[in-house]
Design a protein around this motif. Sequence first.
Motif, PDB file in Angstrom:
ATOM      1  N   SER A 230       0.862  -1.163   0.000  1.00 45.66           N
ATOM      2  CA  SER A 230       0.000   0.000   0.000  1.00 45.66           C
ATOM      3  C   SER A 230       0.909   1.227   0.000  1.00 45.66           C
ATOM      4  O   SER A 230       2.109   1.126  -0.219  1.00 45.66           O
ATOM      5  CB  SER A 230      -0.931  -0.011   1.226  1.00 45.66           C
ATOM      6  OG  SER A 230      -1.888   1.031   1.140  1.00 45.66           O
ATOM      7  N   SER A 231       0.316   2.383   0.245  1.00 47.84           N
ATOM      8  CA  SER A 231       1.065   3.636   0.362  1.00 47.84           C
ATOM      9  C   SER A 231       0.404   4.449   1.459  1.00 47.84           C
ATOM     10  O   SER A 231      -0.677   4.086   1.965  1.00 47.84           O
ATOM     11  CB  SER A 231       1.048   4.404  -0.961  1.00 47.84           C
ATOM     12  OG  SER A 231      -0.269   4.840  -1.262  1.00 47.84           O
ATOM     13  N   GLY A 232       1.025   5.567   1.835  1.00 51.95           N
ATOM     14  CA  GLY A 232       0.399   6.404   2.846  1.00 51.95           C
ATOM     15  C   GLY A 232      -0.991   6.838   2.434  1.00 51.95           C
ATOM     16  O   GLY A 232      -1.951   6.777   3.217  1.00 51.95           O
ATOM     17  N   ARG A 233      -1.114   7.277   1.172  1.00 50.97           N
ATOM     18  CA  ARG A 233      -2.424   7.713   0.668  1.00 50.97           C
ATOM     19  C   ARG A 233      -3.420   6.561   0.619  1.00 50.97           C
ATOM     20  O   ARG A 233      -4.576   6.695   1.047  1.00 50.97           O
ATOM     21  CB  ARG A 233      -2.248   8.290  -0.729  1.00 50.97           C
ATOM     22  CG  ARG A 233      -3.554   8.707  -1.421  1.00 50.97           C
ATOM     23  CD  ARG A 233      -3.337   8.906  -2.912  1.00 50.97           C
ATOM     24  NE  ARG A 233      -2.978   7.658  -3.574  1.00 50.97           N
ATOM     25  CZ  ARG A 233      -2.267   7.579  -4.699  1.00 50.97           C
ATOM     26  NH1 ARG A 233      -1.827   8.673  -5.274  1.00 50.97           N
ATOM     27  NH2 ARG A 233      -1.989   6.404  -5.239  1.00 50.97           N
ATOM     28  N   ASP A 234      -2.987   5.421   0.121  1.00 50.27           N
ATOM     29  CA  ASP A 234      -3.918   4.307  -0.077  1.00 50.27           C
ATOM     30  C   ASP A 234      -4.255   3.592   1.220  1.00 50.27           C
ATOM     31  O   ASP A 234      -5.313   2.958   1.322  1.00 50.27           O
ATOM     32  CB  ASP A 234      -3.344   3.339  -1.106  1.00 50.27           C
ATOM     33  CG  ASP A 234      -3.316   3.946  -2.497  1.00 50.27           C
ATOM     34  OD1 ASP A 234      -4.383   4.332  -2.987  1.00 50.27           O
ATOM     35  OD2 ASP A 234      -2.215   4.061  -3.074  1.00 50.27           O
ATOM     36  N   ALA A 235      -3.356   3.674   2.220  1.00 51.30           N
ATOM     37  CA  ALA A 235      -3.705   3.122   3.529  1.00 51.30           C
ATOM     38  C   ALA A 235      -4.850   3.922   4.139  1.00 51.30           C
ATOM     39  O   ALA A 235      -5.795   3.358   4.714  1.00 51.30           O
ATOM     40  CB  ALA A 235      -2.479   3.143   4.448  1.00 51.30           C
ATOM     41  N   LEU A 236      -4.802   5.247   3.985  1.00 50.50           N
ATOM     42  CA  LEU A 236      -5.907   6.088   4.455  1.00 50.50           C
ATOM     43  C   LEU A 236      -7.166   5.798   3.648  1.00 50.50           C
ATOM     44  O   LEU A 236      -8.261   5.647   4.209  1.00 50.50           O
ATOM     45  CB  LEU A 236      -5.521   7.562   4.335  1.00 50.50           C
ATOM     46  CG  LEU A 236      -6.613   8.576   4.709  1.00 50.50           C
ATOM     47  CD1 LEU A 236      -7.003   8.417   6.177  1.00 50.50           C
ATOM     48  CD2 LEU A 236      -6.131  10.004   4.435  1.00 50.50           C
ATOM     49  N   GLY A 237      -7.009   5.703   2.320  1.00 48.90           N
ATOM     50  CA  GLY A 237      -8.164   5.382   1.493  1.00 48.90           C
ATOM     51  C   GLY A 237      -8.757   4.032   1.850  1.00 48.90           C
ATOM     52  O   GLY A 237      -9.977   3.837   1.792  1.00 48.90           O
ATOM     53  N   GLY A 238      -7.883   3.081   2.245  1.00 48.20           N
ATOM     54  CA  GLY A 238      -8.365   1.760   2.606  1.00 48.20           C
ATOM     55  C   GLY A 238      -9.278   1.774   3.819  1.00 48.20           C
ATOM     56  O   GLY A 238     -10.191   0.941   3.933  1.00 48.20           O
ATOM     57  N   LEU A 239      -9.041   2.712   4.740  1.00 50.94           N
ATOM     58  CA  LEU A 239      -9.935   2.836   5.900  1.00 50.94           C
ATOM     59  C   LEU A 239     -11.339   3.211   5.451  1.00 50.94           C
ATOM     60  O   LEU A 239     -12.341   2.679   5.959  1.00 50.94           O
ATOM     61  CB  LEU A 239      -9.382   3.877   6.871  1.00 50.94           C
ATOM     62  CG  LEU A 239      -8.044   3.545   7.545  1.00 50.94           C
ATOM     63  CD1 LEU A 239      -7.581   4.715   8.413  1.00 50.94           C
ATOM     64  CD2 LEU A 239      -8.165   2.273   8.381  1.00 50.94           C
ATOM     65  N   PHE A 240     -11.447   4.131   4.494  1.00 51.88           N
ATOM     66  CA  PHE A 240     -12.753   4.499   3.955  1.00 51.88           C
ATOM     67  C   PHE A 240     -13.355   3.339   3.165  1.00 51.88           C
ATOM     68  O   PHE A 240     -14.572   3.113   3.212  1.00 51.88           O
ATOM     69  CB  PHE A 240     -12.621   5.742   3.070  1.00 51.88           C
ATOM     70  CG  PHE A 240     -12.424   7.016   3.840  1.00 51.88           C
ATOM     71  CD1 PHE A 240     -13.517   7.762   4.258  1.00 51.88           C
ATOM     72  CD2 PHE A 240     -11.152   7.458   4.165  1.00 51.88           C
ATOM     73  CE1 PHE A 240     -13.346   8.942   4.970  1.00 51.88           C
ATOM     74  CE2 PHE A 240     -10.966   8.634   4.874  1.00 51.88           C
ATOM     75  CZ  PHE A 240     -12.060   9.380   5.284  1.00 51.88           C
ATOM     76  N   ASP A 241     -12.509   2.603   2.426  1.00 54.21           N
ATOM     77  CA  ASP A 241     -13.010   1.437   1.690  1.00 54.21           C
ATOM     78  C   ASP A 241     -13.669   0.443   2.637  1.00 54.21           C
ATOM     79  O   ASP A 241     -14.761  -0.083   2.362  1.00 54.21           O
ATOM     80  CB  ASP A 241     -11.866   0.739   0.938  1.00 54.21           C
ATOM     81  CG  ASP A 241     -11.313   1.573  -0.208  1.00 54.21           C
ATOM     82  OD1 ASP A 241     -11.997   2.528  -0.633  1.00 54.21           O
ATOM     83  OD2 ASP A 241     -10.197   1.256  -0.672  1.00 54.21           O
ATOM     84  N   MET A 242     -12.988   0.188   3.739  1.00 55.61           N
ATOM     85  CA  MET A 242     -13.550  -0.765   4.705  1.00 55.61           C
ATOM     86  C   MET A 242     -14.840  -0.228   5.320  1.00 55.61           C
ATOM     87  O   MET A 242     -15.811  -0.972   5.519  1.00 55.61           O
ATOM     88  CB  MET A 242     -12.523  -1.060   5.802  1.00 55.61           C
ATOM     89  CG  MET A 242     -11.369  -1.937   5.347  1.00 55.61           C
ATOM     90  SD  MET A 242     -10.319  -2.523   6.704  1.00 55.61           S
ATOM     91  CE  MET A 242      -9.500  -0.992   7.170  1.00 55.61           C
ATOM     92  N   ALA A 243     -14.871   1.080   5.623  1.00 52.38           N
ATOM     93  CA  ALA A 243     -16.055   1.664   6.252  1.00 52.38           C
ATOM     94  C   ALA A 243     -17.269   1.600   5.325  1.00 52.38           C
ATOM     95  O   ALA A 243     -18.414   1.455   5.789  1.00 52.38           O
ATOM     96  CB  ALA A 243     -15.772   3.109   6.648  1.00 52.38           C
TER      97      ALA A 243
END
Length: 676
Positions: A230-243
């Motif tokens: 992942s990346s810093g940006r995509d790790a944050l985006g992944g939290l929204f994906d999961m939500a």
Amino acid sequence: MRAVAFARISLLLFLISANIFAAPAVPVAAPSVPEIVTRTGAPAPQSVSTPIPPVVVAPEPTPAPTPTPRPAVILLPSVATPAPAPVSEDQPRVVLPSPNLMPQTINDPIEPYNRGMGTFNHGVVLWFLRPIEWGYRWMFPQQVRTHIGYMGENLAYPVRLFGNLLQAKWRGAFDETNRFLINTTVGIVGIFDPAGSIGIKKWDEDFGQAFGHWGNGPGFYFVLPFLGPSSGRDALGGLFDMAFNPATYVPGLSTFFHINKFSDKIDDYIRLTRSEQDPYVLIKDLWALNRNREVIDYSLTASEIEPAATLQAVFLSVQDPKFPALTQEGKVKLPTTGRKLKFNYWIQPKPAPMIYILPGLGGNRQSSMSNALAEIAWRQGFSAVTLSSPFNFDFMLQASTVAVPGYTPTDAADIYAALKAIHADLAKRYKDRITGNAVMGLSLGALHTLFISSIDRDRLFSRYVAINPPLDVTHALEMLDNYYQAPLDWPADQRTPKMFETLYKAILLSQGSLTPSSVLPFSNTESHYLIGLFYHLTLRDVIYVSQRRDNFGIVRHDLSAYSRDPLYNEINSFVWLDYLDKFVIPYQKQQFTNLSREQLLENASAWSIAPSLRDNPDLRVFINSTDFLLHSHDIERMRQLIGNRLTVFPGGGHVGNLYKPDVQNAIMDSINDLKK
């Protein structure tokens, strides 16, 4: 993680495809393939599109002029330099300090952490997921797993919906909504995909892509526990994906869908990590390239192009996906090094001859090309053995008697010692099922086959088959350097974008199904860069492994550091001719103090053993008329030397026609008499 598969060129860059776990940090090497229009002379002829004839010595087309020799090129780290001045056709390119032609994909400031987490994830795959997957695939057949995947994708509709809306992709949001409604109703809660059957496109967008669309860069590479790259940006985006994914709120459901998605990729993942010297950096670069391609929505556009014939080597692949899993792994202790070398083998149920397959430059015994050649032999009724190239970490650490491979007589002697040990082991265990032996080499492995034919005093083999041997090692390495420098033909201000576009094309193609009817959307320059880059990555691994084994003090950075980015950047400044002159020649001159550089290089070429080749009735050589690794006079010289034991195919570049049934049959016909 991304299941990688071009390979390679075998071949490399057509490698990548869907999230799996990050690879371990432990060294484990790279695949192989080649062709060329030189940077120093006129273009070599391209492949002929007409069908390949049966085994006949075909007339040779007018060869390309031999390129004028040029000095070795050292590519320095990225610096601002003007575009190189044009050169005339009859003049060698004088390469000044130039931009680093290795693509810089993503920052990795926390590399030690990432490598450690990659090792942890790899352990989870090996010791937890792999046993589960075996049982899972037994319980749920392929068709069932496919429909479970449909259901998981349908449930994640809110992620794709908002991923499209946040990027103002109104058509994408509309299509995704239609897909969800149709698949949820007609498709029975998404178990089936009727929307896809009627042509409604899937828009696979997520929050990380939306953040990227807004102008946020990836930041830094970040390996997540259990989830992988992942990346810093995509790790944050992944939290929204999961939500926004309803599966998150049903205990165990998200994990179930992830295991289902990974179930068909685990064997590819295991083979990749075992065949790569450093799978961490390969996976990082491919993940970052593919993620950036997704963010910028890069897509292929139609164009009138003619890729280099060698690039068609990507079409050589295993026909039966289950074939690689049928292999058995052996291990023998070598008298020359005292270490144990691993090899792979397939034994026919009935008595049959054994073919020992030697791969090309840097090739691994488990690479896609090694498996494809083994399958060709298997389908024709032969048993098969694959072992790694002397330029592969697998062989270098266990079977090589020297620290730096590259001197053909020594490398061939090391291979021969390994072959004898493997034969003794298999003959003892399968005494009545091995009726004869042949050695078949591809590319550099073919050159090694020629040398083995000259030292096989024990007559271990009844046939020696050399496919596209580079007869002059120095010339071949120079041509690989030329290919790697292909981007220098582009204007300086367009060079980096064009390099990345070439890699985006390769990644896009890798995610589809490559067949001989597929269009390879690469220009000659792009084709050459892909091929040269593949072999440049092989060079990086060779220098790293050789200097870990015996540090000559040429590489300044710490070879044992857990953070390898600075080290790899330094190693990437070397090209193949540098390796020859700074590593191989000095090392060999210590062993043979009375030999000059010219004598050592002559000894490493096939012409140094010409009398032996001429007098060996069991030798068979196959060459393509447009092989860029050959001098213009090599084919005629070899024809005069061995006569009708040489077969010349029209076109084909370097191994670019090996996927064709006519070529395969012609090669196998040269050993079919061993089955009688």
